[in-house]
Design a protein around this motif. Structure first.
Motif, PDB file in Angstrom:
ATOM      1  N   PHE A  55       0.869  -1.185   0.000  1.00  0.00           N
ATOM      2  CA  PHE A  55       0.000   0.000   0.000  1.00  0.00           C
ATOM      3  C   PHE A  55       0.898   1.225   0.000  1.00  0.00           C
ATOM      4  O   PHE A  55       1.805   1.328   0.823  1.00  0.00           O
ATOM      5  N   GLN A  63       0.479   5.573  -0.474  1.00  0.00           N
ATOM      6  CA  GLN A  63      -0.390   6.719  -0.717  1.00  0.00           C
ATOM      7  C   GLN A  63       0.346   8.007  -0.365  1.00  0.00           C
ATOM      8  O   GLN A  63       0.890   8.134   0.731  1.00  0.00           O
ATOM      9  N   VAL A 117      -4.001  12.864  -0.864  1.00  0.00           N
ATOM     10  CA  VAL A 117      -5.270  12.957  -0.130  1.00  0.00           C
ATOM     11  C   VAL A 117      -4.986  13.410   1.300  1.00  0.00           C
ATOM     12  O   VAL A 117      -3.859  13.260   1.793  1.00  0.00           O
ATOM     13  N   THR A 165      -8.456  10.743   4.927  1.00  0.00           N
ATOM     14  CA  THR A 165      -8.843   9.932   3.763  1.00  0.00           C
ATOM     15  C   THR A 165      -7.847   8.794   3.552  1.00  0.00           C
ATOM     16  O   THR A 165      -8.236   7.662   3.225  1.00  0.00           O
ATOM     17  N   CYS A 166      -6.575   9.086   3.755  1.00  0.00           N
ATOM     18  CA  CYS A 166      -5.540   8.052   3.618  1.00  0.00           C
ATOM     19  C   CYS A 166      -5.798   6.899   4.585  1.00  0.00           C
ATOM     20  O   CYS A 166      -5.677   5.724   4.213  1.00  0.00           O
ATOM     21  N   LEU A 201      -8.581   4.786   3.240  1.00  0.00           N
ATOM     22  CA  LEU A 201      -8.121   3.959   2.123  1.00  0.00           C
ATOM     23  C   LEU A 201      -7.285   2.782   2.629  1.00  0.00           C
ATOM     24  O   LEU A 201      -7.412   1.658   2.138  1.00  0.00           O
ATOM     25  N   ASN A 247      -9.533   0.120   4.126  1.00  0.00           N
ATOM     26  CA  ASN A 247     -10.180  -0.697   3.092  1.00  0.00           C
ATOM     27  C   ASN A 247      -9.211  -1.738   2.542  1.00  0.00           C
ATOM     28  O   ASN A 247      -9.584  -2.896   2.293  1.00  0.00           O
ATOM     29  N   TRP A 248      -7.961  -1.329   2.333  1.00  0.00           N
ATOM     30  CA  TRP A 248      -6.923  -2.259   1.867  1.00  0.00           C
ATOM     31  C   TRP A 248      -6.723  -3.372   2.890  1.00  0.00           C
ATOM     32  O   TRP A 248      -6.607  -4.547   2.545  1.00  0.00           O
TER      33      TRP A 248
END
Length: 236
Positions: free
Chosen positions: A74, A76, A105, A109-110, A113, A116-117
């Protein structure tokens, strides 16, 4: 005459003594998977600024201890808000550009995300955190020092009033275990890799590359007899 006896008589076979009940260094581990994490954050040259750091790259790799392999990753880029313009020192050190963070982001928000990962990984690999059930596959976060989770993420979430998952509250500080096991202080992650016969792959201070190399170091340490354990636990 049996085939084995014939072979021994002709000198084509030798008897090897196999030491029994020698446990595998991998099977001795509490954990099956490691989530190796590394952040890059805003930074400045000495005396340039004394502002608190904000995460600008959030990178994690999933490492399978038994397979000695990175299974997933992951990455970001994150937009800083308190000091949105990166210093020249920061860009030079990390390789992260203003364009990358501007397209990133917010940290909240990170975290969504990433969550979710992580949920997708739960479904696929069926691991758990901090479970007493020996039948469950165990997973733990790993960092190089306590800074990422103990200082950087914790303080930024507190300043910005952003909720932080409890999964970030326990981790393995691989640097602490390295110094304990080898009885020496390495010159950074690259130095530790070099001392155990590995070479840093990629760019230093790239969050994703640092996370990958930390995972490779963990694998080498396990093969040399280091037993991984949680070294740090905090509250939100």
């Amino acid at each position: 005459m049996a085939t084995r006896e014939q072979a021994m008589k002709l000198g084509c076979s030798e008897v090897l003594e196999v030491e029994k009940n020698v446990p595998s260094k991998y099977s001795e581990q509490i954990f099956n998977f490691l989530l190796v994490l590394d952040f890059e954050a805003t930074c400045w040259n000495k005396n340039e600024c004394s502002a608190p750091s904000e995460i600008i790259e959030f990178s994690v790799v999933l490492y399978d201890i038994k397979l000695c392999k990175i299974l997933n990753q992951f990455q970001q880029y994150v937009m800083p808000f308190e000091y949105p313009k990166l210093s020249n020192f920061c860009t030079s050190l990390t390789g992260i550009t203003q364009k990358q963070v501007d397209a990133g982001v917010p940290i909240g928000t990170c975290l969504l995300l990433f969550n979710n990962w992580l949920k997708d990984l739960y479904k696929k690999h069926k691991f758990v955190f901090d479970s007493k059930d020996a039948d469950k596959k165990q997973c733990a976060f790993v960092t190089w020092s306590d800074w990422d989770l103990g200082i950087c993420l914790r303080k930024e979430c507190k300043r910005k009033n952003i909720p932080k998952s409890d999964v970030f509250n326990k981790w393995i500080d691989l640097r602490a275990l390295y110094m304990e096991f080898y009885n020496r202080r390495p010159k950074g992650l690259e130095g530790a890799l070099s001392e155990v016969g590995l070479k840093f792959v990629g760019k230093q201070h790239s969050g994703l590359d640092d996370a990958k190399n930390t995972a490779y170091l963990a694998g080498r340490m396990i093969s040399e007899g280091v037993e991984l354990r949680i070294t740090k636990s905090i509250s939100n």
